[in-house]
Scaffold this motif. Sequence first.
Motif, PDB file in Angstrom:
ATOM      1  N   GLU A   1      33.387  50.540  35.558  1.00  0.00           N
ATOM      2  CA  GLU A   1      33.302  51.118  34.214  1.00  0.00           C
ATOM      3  C   GLU A   1      32.444  52.372  34.295  1.00  0.00           C
ATOM      4  O   GLU A   1      31.369  52.354  34.900  1.00  0.00           O
ATOM      5  N   SER A   2      32.906  53.444  33.705  1.00  0.00           N
ATOM      6  CA  SER A   2      32.120  54.675  33.738  1.00  0.00           C
ATOM      7  C   SER A   2      30.863  54.519  32.885  1.00  0.00           C
ATOM      8  O   SER A   2      30.814  53.707  31.955  1.00  0.00           O
ATOM      9  N   THR A   3      29.866  55.307  33.210  1.00  0.00           N
ATOM     10  CA  THR A   3      28.612  55.260  32.459  1.00  0.00           C
ATOM     11  C   THR A   3      28.846  55.644  31.007  1.00  0.00           C
ATOM     12  O   THR A   3      28.269  55.055  30.092  1.00  0.00           O
ATOM     13  N   ARG A   4      29.716  56.593  30.788  1.00  0.00           N
ATOM     14  CA  ARG A   4      30.025  57.043  29.430  1.00  0.00           C
ATOM     15  C   ARG A   4      30.621  55.913  28.586  1.00  0.00           C
ATOM     16  O   ARG A   4      30.224  55.698  27.447  1.00  0.00           O
ATOM     17  N   VAL A   5      31.554  55.168  29.159  1.00  0.00           N
ATOM     18  CA  VAL A   5      32.183  54.052  28.438  1.00  0.00           C
ATOM     19  C   VAL A   5      31.148  52.957  28.175  1.00  0.00           C
ATOM     20  O   VAL A   5      31.089  52.385  27.084  1.00  0.00           O
ATOM     21  N   TYR A   6      30.312  52.667  29.174  1.00  0.00           N
ATOM     22  CA  TYR A   6      29.257  51.667  29.006  1.00  0.00           C
ATOM     23  C   TYR A   6      28.305  52.070  27.893  1.00  0.00           C
ATOM     24  O   TYR A   6      27.951  51.261  27.027  1.00  0.00           O
ATOM     25  N   LEU A   7      27.894  53.322  27.856  1.00  0.00           N
ATOM     26  CA  LEU A   7      26.974  53.800  26.826  1.00  0.00           C
ATOM     27  C   LEU A   7      27.592  53.711  25.434  1.00  0.00           C
ATOM     28  O   LEU A   7      26.918  53.345  24.464  1.00  0.00           O
ATOM     29  N   LYS A   8      28.877  54.016  25.321  1.00  0.00           N
ATOM     30  CA  LYS A   8      29.559  53.907  24.030  1.00  0.00           C
ATOM     31  C   LYS A   8      29.598  52.453  23.572  1.00  0.00           C
ATOM     32  O   LYS A   8      29.348  52.157  22.406  1.00  0.00           O
TER      33      LYS A   8
ATOM     34  N   PHE B   1      27.559  50.001  24.528  1.00  0.00           N
ATOM     35  CA  PHE B   1      26.187  49.591  24.225  1.00  0.00           C
ATOM     36  C   PHE B   1      25.752  50.132  22.865  1.00  0.00           C
ATOM     37  O   PHE B   1      25.164  49.412  22.052  1.00  0.00           O
ATOM     38  N   ASP B   2      26.043  51.394  22.613  1.00  0.00           N
ATOM     39  CA  ASP B   2      25.679  52.037  21.349  1.00  0.00           C
ATOM     40  C   ASP B   2      26.329  51.325  20.165  1.00  0.00           C
ATOM     41  O   ASP B   2      25.697  51.081  19.140  1.00  0.00           O
ATOM     42  N   LYS B   3      27.598  50.962  20.324  1.00  0.00           N
ATOM     43  CA  LYS B   3      28.326  50.254  19.263  1.00  0.00           C
ATOM     44  C   LYS B   3      27.642  48.926  18.936  1.00  0.00           C
ATOM     45  O   LYS B   3      27.461  48.574  17.767  1.00  0.00           O
ATOM     46  N   GLU B   4      27.241  48.183  19.955  1.00  0.00           N
ATOM     47  CA  GLU B   4      26.560  46.908  19.750  1.00  0.00           C
ATOM     48  C   GLU B   4      25.148  47.102  19.195  1.00  0.00           C
ATOM     49  O   GLU B   4      24.676  46.300  18.411  1.00  0.00           O
ATOM     50  N   MET B   5      24.505  48.169  19.599  1.00  0.00           N
ATOM     51  CA  MET B   5      23.144  48.441  19.151  1.00  0.00           C
ATOM     52  C   MET B   5      23.103  48.645  17.636  1.00  0.00           C
ATOM     53  O   MET B   5      22.169  48.222  16.970  1.00  0.00           O
ATOM     54  N   PHE B   6      24.132  49.275  17.068  1.00  0.00           N
ATOM     55  CA  PHE B   6      24.165  49.510  15.631  1.00  0.00           C
ATOM     56  C   PHE B   6      24.401  48.236  14.834  1.00  0.00           C
ATOM     57  O   PHE B   6      24.188  48.204  13.624  1.00  0.00           O
ATOM     58  N   LYS B   7      24.811  47.163  15.486  1.00  0.00           N
ATOM     59  CA  LYS B   7      25.005  45.879  14.813  1.00  0.00           C
ATOM     60  C   LYS B   7      23.705  45.080  14.723  1.00  0.00           C
ATOM     61  O   LYS B   7      23.656  44.058  14.054  1.00  0.00           O
ATOM     62  N   VAL B   8      22.664  45.567  15.401  1.00  0.00           N
ATOM     63  CA  VAL B   8      21.392  44.842  15.447  1.00  0.00           C
ATOM     64  C   VAL B   8      20.569  45.164  14.204  1.00  0.00           C
ATOM     65  O   VAL B   8      20.336  46.321  13.879  1.00  0.00           O
ATOM     66  N   GLU B   9      20.142  44.083  13.537  1.00  0.00           N
ATOM     67  CA  GLU B   9      19.276  44.244  12.379  1.00  0.00           C
ATOM     68  C   GLU B   9      17.834  44.293  12.882  1.00  0.00           C
ATOM     69  O   GLU B   9      17.455  43.536  13.770  1.00  0.00           O
ATOM     70  N   ASP B  10      17.035  45.187  12.357  1.00  0.00           N
ATOM     71  CA  ASP B  10      15.629  45.340  12.764  1.00  0.00           C
ATOM     72  C   ASP B  10      15.512  45.627  14.259  1.00  0.00           C
ATOM     73  O   ASP B  10      14.831  44.911  14.999  1.00  0.00           O
ATOM     74  N   LEU B  11      16.189  46.660  14.700  1.00  0.00           N
ATOM     75  CA  LEU B  11      16.202  47.046  16.112  1.00  0.00           C
ATOM     76  C   LEU B  11      14.798  47.375  16.604  1.00  0.00           C
ATOM     77  O   LEU B  11      14.055  48.126  15.962  1.00  0.00           O
TER      78      LEU B  11
END
Length: 75
Positions: free
Chosen positions: A44-51, A53-63
């Motif tokens: 998996e490219s780093t770019r795809v991994y970061l996207k 991860f970023d998508k999941e990060m926005f689902k976190v409440e009280d990050l």
Amino acid sequence: MVQQPGDRFSHQFQCVKLMACLSISIPAKKSSTKLFRITQIKDESTRVYLKRFDKEMFKVEDLIKLIASEALISG
């Protein structure tokens, strides 16, 4: 006791059923520690991994940013 249409108990029962259905369909909030489960997949490219991860990060409440950055680095 037979329930008649418009009966108060019937209405109350229908409201409880509706609330139960709605509460099941609401996705659970994620915590910062759940980000450690997101790892980069082989080939998996780093770019795809970061996207991803970023998508999941926005689902976190009280990050908690420190935990998120540690999870990103370890993944």
